[in-house]
Motif scaffolding. Structure first.
Motif, PDB file in Angstrom:
ATOM      1  N   THR A 154      36.727  70.527  62.460  1.00 54.16           N
ATOM      2  CA  THR A 154      37.916  70.121  61.713  1.00 54.16           C
ATOM      3  C   THR A 154      38.860  69.283  62.571  1.00 54.16           C
ATOM      4  O   THR A 154      39.619  68.472  62.040  1.00 54.16           O
ATOM      5  N   GLU A 174      39.895  64.848  57.058  1.00 53.13           N
ATOM      6  CA  GLU A 174      39.603  65.310  55.703  1.00 53.13           C
ATOM      7  C   GLU A 174      39.046  64.171  54.860  1.00 53.13           C
ATOM      8  O   GLU A 174      39.410  63.018  55.034  1.00 53.13           O
ATOM      9  N   ARG A 220      34.434  64.586  56.708  1.00 54.69           N
ATOM     10  CA  ARG A 220      34.489  66.011  57.023  1.00 54.69           C
ATOM     11  C   ARG A 220      33.566  66.797  56.100  1.00 54.69           C
ATOM     12  O   ARG A 220      32.919  67.752  56.533  1.00 54.69           O
ATOM     13  N   THR A 278      34.864  74.293  51.855  1.00 55.97           N
ATOM     14  CA  THR A 278      35.831  73.207  51.768  1.00 55.97           C
ATOM     15  C   THR A 278      37.164  73.710  51.223  1.00 55.97           C
ATOM     16  O   THR A 278      38.236  73.338  51.723  1.00 55.97           O
ATOM     17  N   THR A 281      39.356  75.727  53.783  1.00 47.96           N
ATOM     18  CA  THR A 281      39.817  74.994  54.970  1.00 47.96           C
ATOM     19  C   THR A 281      40.641  73.765  54.610  1.00 47.96           C
ATOM     20  O   THR A 281      41.026  73.009  55.499  1.00 47.96           O
ATOM     21  N   SER A 282      40.927  73.567  53.326  1.00 39.86           N
ATOM     22  CA  SER A 282      41.705  72.400  52.899  1.00 39.86           C
ATOM     23  C   SER A 282      43.187  72.747  52.795  1.00 39.86           C
ATOM     24  O   SER A 282      43.548  73.859  52.407  1.00 39.86           O
ATOM     25  N   ALA A 304      44.420  75.888  61.979  1.00 41.17           N
ATOM     26  CA  ALA A 304      43.026  75.607  61.612  1.00 41.17           C
ATOM     27  C   ALA A 304      42.087  76.704  62.102  1.00 41.17           C
ATOM     28  O   ALA A 304      41.182  77.143  61.382  1.00 41.17           O
ATOM     29  N   SER A 319      39.775  79.210  59.768  1.00 39.78           N
ATOM     30  CA  SER A 319      38.332  79.322  59.923  1.00 39.78           C
ATOM     31  C   SER A 319      37.935  80.744  60.290  1.00 39.78           C
ATOM     32  O   SER A 319      36.919  81.269  59.814  1.00 39.78           O
TER      33      SER A 319
END
Length: 472
Positions: free
Chosen positions: A135, A140, A144, A393, A396-397, A404, A408
């Motif tokens: 990431t 993004e 990614r 997705t 983690t968006s 981050a 995760s």
């Protein structure tokens, strides 16, 4: 002017190559971590006979790893943010490979379970760093998404390939080699990391790590898993089962209270849970993990204990799971995500998986490989390939860069918590009360029926996610 253009092309090429190497390193480490969730599955009958496990206690060869992995993943995610991704990646790699060596040489059930627990701790430090590296490297959008699709597919493939590798290693070498194989792989990944992954700076401020929170989370999850496992041996009202469940629930409640009120640097920034995609996506991940991780355990036992497959035959029987999941997850799903709402992909994938698991629950002692194993495998592997990347997705968006690693870690934690508690619960469903293959297959089929029902719930939860589609 021409020289500057050539230099720019060279720099761009180096930058692109560096990103590819970082993707390869992250995927290799993730493959190894996920591999060890499943690599011992095919070896379980051999481990049981060699070290004296019984039918119920053999789950701890899997769950000792899964529980420490789940409990310390949150701490591992914060370590990657605070201490630097490469440094934590290497530390986790060394711990993981070292515990693999000890486990491979273990001469008692207790030592093996302890080594598997330490392996899980190393994996908890290592796994979040792999996703954080990705990431931080890829912006993004489609780039990614492709990287995450590859990472996700490799992780899923690690689960399936673990069964094949476990079968080959167990039959032609020993069950010990299923753990010892991590030592040379870890050494190669470490060398590539030192040579090609640029060292990043640690956080500007060195906050106090919430080790107590990680210990509470692990102990709470372990208490719940122990209570559920005791219910399989005794009954839900037995003192040991009740004590495990109560202690686990209390410890988890204390963990949440500490994270919310007193932790200086909480493992889970509660603001993350106010992001709808994170909270709902992690619920979907929890339920999916309760199905997709334990199914390897029950498939292995079905094939070896009921259909009388050898370890190698069992491992080879898992090949379609790997191929279908990788093809769908790495190639079809990223393309579909540019044209179809991710919620739809999750729902459709979950329902397909449910159909495949229901089919799997119809296995009999007379089933052929084609109808009893391959057919269901194709259906639920297509479903798994469709739903994994959209969920990853989603969770983690929209997460701030400083969080981050926490995001995760939370995602990986919910998946592993689902897998560990799901396995413990499904073992109670699949408890064999009499001897013989007929009783065993009935028990395993009950587990697959419950898995199918849970996958329908994943479809419902997936539809509650915010709309998502990759930007063109």
């Amino acid at each position: 002017m021409a020289q500057r253009e050539v230099a720019g092309d060279v720099d761009a090429g180096r930058s692109g190559m560096s990103a590819k190497i970082m993707l390869a390193v992250a995927c290799a480490a993730q493959f190894m971590v996920v591999l060890d969730i499943s690599v011992v599955n095919v070896a379980l009958p051999s481990i049981r006979d060699a070290l004296g496990f019984d039918e119920t206690s053999q789950q701890w060869v899997v769950n000792a790893y899964a529980l420490t992995f789940a409990g310390f993943l949150l701490l591992g995610g914060r370590l990657a943010d605070w201490c630097g991704r490469r440094r934590i990646f290497l530390a986790g790699l060394v711990l993981f490979a070292g515990a693999s060596l000890i486990g491979g040489l273990a001469d008692s059930a207790t030592l093996l379970v302890a080594a598997r627990a330490v392996q899980g701790l190393g994996a908890a430090v290592l796994a979040p760093a792999t996703l954080t590296i990705l990431t931080a490297t890829f912006p993004e959008g489609q780039v990614r998404t492709r990287a995450l699709a590859t990472w996700t597919a490799v992780g899923v493939a690690g689960g399936a390939a673990g069964n094949l590798a476990g079968g080959v290693l167990t039959e032609y070498l020993s069950w010990r080699s299923t753990l010892l194989i991590n030592v040379p792989i870890g050494a190669v990944v470490a060398v590539l990391t030192v040579r090609h992954v640029v060292a990043d700076r640690a956080g500007a401020v060195g906050p106090r790590l919430d080790v107590a929170g990680a210990v509470l989370a692990t102990a709470g999850l372990g208490g719940l898993a122990f209570g559920i496992a005791e219910a399989a041996d005794e009954e839900w009202s037995s003192p040991s089962a009740v004590a495990g469940l109560v202690i686990g629930a209390v410890l988890l409640a204390v963990f949440v209270a500490i994270e919310e009120r007193w932790a200086v640097s909480p493992l889970i920034p509660l603001r993350l849970l106010t992001i709808r995609s994170v909270s709902v996506g992690n619920l979907a991940m929890l339920l999916a993990g309760a199905c997709l991780n334990p199914m390897w355990f029950f498939l292995t036992l079905s094939m070896q204990n009921v259909l009388a497959y050898s370890p190698v035959q069992t491992g080879l029987a898992f090949l379609p799971h790997t191929v279908v999941t990788v093809v769908v997850g790495a190639f079809a799903t990223p393309w579909l995500m540019r044209h179809v709402d991710g919620r739809i992909l999750i729902a459709v994938g979950s329902l397909l998986a449910a159909a495949g698991f229901w089919w799997q629950s119809q296995l009999t002692m007379q089933s052929t490989y084609l109808a009893g194993i391959l057919g269901p495998a194709v259906v639920f592997s297509i479903g798994s390939g469709l739903l994994n990347t959209p969920i990853t997705t989603a969770v983690t968006s929209g997460v701030p860069t400083p969080d981050a690693g926490a995001a995760s870690g939370l995602m990986n934690t919910t998946k592993q918590v689902g897998g560990a508690l799901g396995l413990a619960a499904l073992v109670t469903v699949a408890t064999v009360h009499s001897t013989g293959p007929a009783a065993q297959i009935d028990a395993y089929n009950r587990a697959f029926t419950v898995i199918a029902v849970i996958m329908v719930a994943v479809a419902v939860v997936g539809l509650a996610l915010p709309a998502q589609r990759d930007r063109e």
